[in-house]
Design a protein around this motif. Structure first.
Motif, PDB file in Angstrom:
ATOM      1  N   LEU A 269       0.818  -1.210   0.000  1.00 11.19           N
ATOM      2  CA  LEU A 269       0.000   0.000   0.000  1.00 11.19           C
ATOM      3  C   LEU A 269       0.852   1.262   0.000  1.00 11.19           C
ATOM      4  O   LEU A 269       0.703   2.133  -0.860  1.00 11.19           O
ATOM      5  CB  LEU A 269      -0.943  -0.018   1.202  1.00 11.19           C
ATOM      6  N   PHE A 270       1.750   1.376   0.974  1.00  4.96           N
ATOM      7  CA  PHE A 270       2.532   2.605   1.060  1.00  4.96           C
ATOM      8  C   PHE A 270       3.599   2.671  -0.024  1.00  4.96           C
ATOM      9  O   PHE A 270       4.012   3.769  -0.414  1.00  4.96           O
ATOM     10  CB  PHE A 270       3.145   2.735   2.451  1.00  4.96           C
ATOM     11  N   ALA A 271       4.034   1.507  -0.543  1.00  6.96           N
ATOM     12  CA  ALA A 271       4.929   1.538  -1.695  1.00  6.96           C
ATOM     13  C   ALA A 271       4.200   2.095  -2.912  1.00  6.96           C
ATOM     14  O   ALA A 271       4.744   2.908  -3.668  1.00  6.96           O
ATOM     15  CB  ALA A 271       5.454   0.130  -1.986  1.00  6.96           C
ATOM     16  N   ALA A 272       2.945   1.665  -3.103  1.00  5.52           N
ATOM     17  CA  ALA A 272       2.154   2.209  -4.212  1.00  5.52           C
ATOM     18  C   ALA A 272       1.884   3.693  -4.029  1.00  5.52           C
ATOM     19  O   ALA A 272       1.946   4.484  -4.978  1.00  5.52           O
ATOM     20  CB  ALA A 272       0.834   1.442  -4.324  1.00  5.52           C
ATOM     21  N   MET A 273       1.607   4.107  -2.800  1.00  5.35           N
ATOM     22  CA  MET A 273       1.377   5.521  -2.508  1.00  5.35           C
ATOM     23  C   MET A 273       2.612   6.344  -2.845  1.00  5.35           C
ATOM     24  O   MET A 273       2.527   7.393  -3.512  1.00  5.35           O
ATOM     25  CB  MET A 273       1.011   5.678  -1.037  1.00  5.35           C
ATOM     26  N   ALA A 274       3.784   5.881  -2.396  1.00  7.57           N
ATOM     27  CA  ALA A 274       5.013   6.612  -2.681  1.00  7.57           C
ATOM     28  C   ALA A 274       5.288   6.658  -4.179  1.00  7.57           C
ATOM     29  O   ALA A 274       5.702   7.704  -4.711  1.00  7.57           O
ATOM     30  CB  ALA A 274       6.182   5.965  -1.939  1.00  7.57           C
ATOM     31  N   ALA A 275       5.063   5.544  -4.876  1.00 10.41           N
ATOM     32  CA  ALA A 275       5.330   5.508  -6.314  1.00 10.41           C
ATOM     33  C   ALA A 275       4.444   6.491  -7.068  1.00 10.41           C
ATOM     34  O   ALA A 275       4.910   7.212  -7.962  1.00 10.41           O
ATOM     35  CB  ALA A 275       5.128   4.088  -6.846  1.00 10.41           C
ATOM     36  N   ALA A 453       4.826   8.193   3.574  1.00  9.41           N
ATOM     37  CA  ALA A 453       4.841   6.842   3.014  1.00  9.41           C
ATOM     38  C   ALA A 453       6.163   6.137   3.310  1.00  9.41           C
ATOM     39  O   ALA A 453       6.187   4.943   3.640  1.00  9.41           O
ATOM     40  CB  ALA A 453       4.601   6.901   1.504  1.00  9.41           C
ATOM     41  N   ILE A 454       7.286   6.858   3.193  1.00  9.00           N
ATOM     42  CA  ILE A 454       8.593   6.260   3.499  1.00  9.00           C
ATOM     43  C   ILE A 454       8.655   5.849   4.973  1.00  9.00           C
ATOM     44  O   ILE A 454       9.152   4.767   5.316  1.00  9.00           O
ATOM     45  CB  ILE A 454       9.714   7.248   3.153  1.00  9.00           C
ATOM     46  N   GLY A 455       8.150   6.719   5.849  1.00 11.01           N
ATOM     47  CA  GLY A 455       8.135   6.379   7.264  1.00 11.01           C
ATOM     48  C   GLY A 455       7.288   5.162   7.565  1.00 11.01           C
ATOM     49  O   GLY A 455       7.674   4.291   8.359  1.00 11.01           O
ATOM     50  N   GLU A 456       6.115   5.076   6.920  1.00  9.89           N
ATOM     51  CA  GLU A 456       5.241   3.917   7.161  1.00  9.89           C
ATOM     52  C   GLU A 456       5.828   2.643   6.570  1.00  9.89           C
ATOM     53  O   GLU A 456       5.685   1.559   7.154  1.00  9.89           O
ATOM     54  CB  GLU A 456       3.858   4.190   6.552  1.00  9.89           C
TER      55      GLU A 456
END
Length: 674
Positions: A269-275, A453-456
């Protein structure tokens, strides 16, 4: 077909959970995309509805209807109150809004627990819905199927309201052209309040209807908020249907993904958000004339000081009065006194810190050591937020890298303090160098979301990589750190504090030397006039990347120091709440004040662990009040108390992130000075 049959129930659960997130995220998207409010208390609005609905549920249709009406109305009123709370921050930017709403979330969460209790509440639904139906040969809860139907109808109704009604047209106009809306006789302020009230109502309704799916309890609001932020980022702010499909995708990852690929689900999820955020920032134009374009709001402290001094609040402290005279209250500082004036707070603070072991008990001394560690994290945030113009909610990532590096080094027998500090700083710097290119291109709110997102993602790694981090249990029992080679492990609080103080003084001194060097001036110029720096041939991206790496190394030193002082490490020490505390410390001190960041960190630790000790269970409430008071009363931080103009920086100091660059000054010949 066998694979589909095996995962049918998780897939349908994913749809139901995704549609629950859609209802919440629709309100969050409405508040941010239309009203321009980055609302980090949206999860608390959901919790208001969930707790209210659970309290009124009695297993009858009347109880469900009453709970839905009461929960929706309560959250709606809270949303309208949020509109009034954020109105004074309209010109302060999203950073002030984020801190204010996070503080309100802490206050609201504490009050909900005090009123409804800390245990998860049971929710009773009508008997007709408290049963199972046959779905392709499987038994499935009837309530969840009913919820899926209601959420789809809500998406269709919301899209119709926004695109086909006069009310929707007014909402869209308030977002795109509020001046034109005012010219038609509609009040943009009233529309703004209505939008936030509607966003609150959506969150409250989702809380009531989602309570049987996700029972109300501690931690629910934070989880719902984070997932809703992912949905909003993936779906964008322009289409409810895009938000709808993004929410379903997130729901499937959270349920079906856990059963299909459990080792990857926490990161997706957060990888997709960051991307998505990085790609959007790549295709966007670089920032123009500075990273921020909004002026700070009025400073109540400066206004009060001006009234007491008998002069207007906006007049410079040492500026000339009409007629060429100088103010008798605020005399001009002589050039020879400038260095002393700047160094005096640092010297006073150093004297106070050195004398603390003789004044405090052992517990308070340990808190002071923890404050120094958090202070170094806050100073790293100051470098990025105040000097580089990159407001961050993710500095806990390199902080965690440094902390876990020190803990594992100690466990492996590397217990010499300087070795731990150097290796932890190096590991954090490498981490910052890897993620830096994803951060430095973006600006403003996008930076906040990317760093969040990086933190999560880092938090997910901490929870999953148990062999290195200990998972949710954390790490404890590793050997104590030795201050120097040949020494004994430090166990006494005074020893640990003195070690932390020496490390903090050296780190802060090096930071100040760099920031006041030509390199620091280049970073300041990059933040204040990026377009001009680019036009002059300066490699702005390289400057920002170096600043990001150095700030990461400093955060790694802070993480190493925290482990040494505490002698244990848990995921809560490097989570989102600590990131918000570090950002608050920067705002308390003044976004460009290194010493102010240290003072802010000390105030936060004292409030959280010392003051709250006399009122057990109300630490979040006290911290929330500190958040709110800081945003309202100290818009320029403690550093603003020193200057006569409300703490505005001097001509050679970097501006706060929300202050625009100064206008070019005309030369005597009438030309504009470059």
């Amino acid at each position: 077909m066998e694979l589909l049959d095996a995962h049918l129930i998780p897939a349908v659960d994913g749809v139901a959970f995704g549609l629950l997130l859609f209802v919440v995220a629709a309100g969050l998207s409405l508040a941010f995309g239309t009203a321009g409010v980055l609302n980090l208390s949206h999860g608390t609005l959901y919790a208001i509805g969930a707790y209210t609905g659970a309290e009124l549920s009695d297993g009858t249709w009347g109880g469900l209807a009453l709970g839905l009406a009461a929960g929706t109305a309560a959250a709606c009123v809270a949303g309208a109150g949020l509109s009034a709370a954020t109105a004074p921050l309209a010109r302060r930017g999203h950073l002030a809004q984020a801190l204010l709403t996070f503080g309100l979330a802490l206050i609201g969460g504490d009050l909900l627990i005090q009123f409804f209790g800390a245990d998860e509440l049971p929710v009773r639904v009508p008997e007709a819905l408290d049963s199972s139906v046959t779905l392709l040969g499987h038994r499935y809860p009837a309530y969840r199927l009913c919820f899926i139907v209601m959420a789809v109808l809500l998406a269709a109704f919301g899209t119709w309201v926004l695109t086909r009604t006069r009310m929707g047209a007014a909402v869209r106009a308030a977002a795109d052209d509020p001046q034109m809306l005012a010219a038609t006789g509609h009040s943009p302020r009233a529309v703004h309040t209505g939008v936030l009230a509607a966003a609150g109502a959506l969150a409250g309704a989702a809380g009531v209807l989602g309570a049987p799916i996700i029972g109300p309890g501690p931690g629910t609001s934070e989880n719902v908020l984070m997932l809703s932020l992912v949905v909003v980022v993936l779906g964008g702010l322009r289409s409810l249907w895009a938000t709808f499909f993004a929410a379903v995708a997130v729901g499937e990852v959270q349920t079906l993904g856990v059963s299909v690929a459990p080792e990857l689900a926490p990161y997706l999820l957060f990888a997709a958000m960051a991307a998505v955020l990085v790609l959007r920032s790549r295709f966007a134009e670089p920032a123009g004339a500075g990273h921020g374009s909004e002026a700070p709001g009025p400073d109540p402290v400066a206004r009060l000081r001006g009234l007491l001094a008998g002069r207007p609040a906006g007049r410079a402290a040492e500026g000339p009065l009409p007629g060429g005279k100088r103010s008798p209250v605020w005399p001009a500082r002589l050039p020879g006194r400038a260095a002393w004036w700047q160094a005096a707070p640092l010297l006073v603070l150093l004297v106070v810190l050195i004398s603390l072991p003789a004044l405090l008990d052992a517990y308070s001394i340990s808190l002071a050591g923890s404050a120094l560690a958090l202070g170094l994290l806050a100073v790293s945030v100051t470098i990025l937020t105040g000097y580089a113009g990159l407001p961050t909610l993710g500095q806990t990532a390199p902080f965690a890298v440094g902390a876990y590096a020190t803990a594992n080094l100690a466990d492996a027998g590397w217990t010499v303090g300087p070795v731990q500090l150097v290796l932890s700083a190096l590991a954090a710097a490498v981490f910052a160098a890897v993620v830096g290119p994803a951060v430095i291109r973006a600006r403003g709110t996008t930076v906040l979301m990317i760093t969040l997102a990086i933190g999560e993602l880092t938090g997910a790694v901490v929870n999953q990589l148990k062999s290195v981090t200990g998972g949710a249990d954390g790490l404890v029992g590793f050997p104590a750190t030795r201050a120097l080679w040949g020494g004994e492990g430090m166990l006494e609080e005074s020893e640990l504090y003195n070690y932390a103080l020496v490390v903090a003084v050296v780190a802060v001194a090096l930071t100040l030397l760099v920031l006041r060097s030509p390199a620091g001036k280049l970073l300041t110029g990059t933040r204040g006039a990026e377009a001009r720096m680019r036009a002059s041939g300066h490699p702005v991206g390289r400057y920002l990347l170096v600043a990001h790496i150095c700030a990461g190394a400093l955060a790694g030193v802070g993480g190493s120091l925290m482990v040494t002082v505490q002698q244990y490490l848990s995921p809560a020490d490097v989570g989102f709440e600590i990131a918000a505390f570090a950002l608050l410390a920067v705002v308390i001190g003044g976004t460009t004040s290194v010493i102010g960041a240290l003072l802010g960190a000390g105030l936060i630790v004292a409030t959280r662990d010392w003051v709250a000790g006399s009122w057990p269970g109300h630490g979040p409430l006290l911290l929330g009040v500190l958040f709110v008071a800081t945003v309202y009363v100290l818009p320029r931080g403690l550093a603003g108390l020193r200057g006569g103009s409300g703490g505005g920086p001097s001509s050679d100091a970097p501006r706060p992130p929300d202050q625009p660059p100064p206008a070019p000054t005309p030369s005597p010949a009438g030309k504009v000075s470059p």
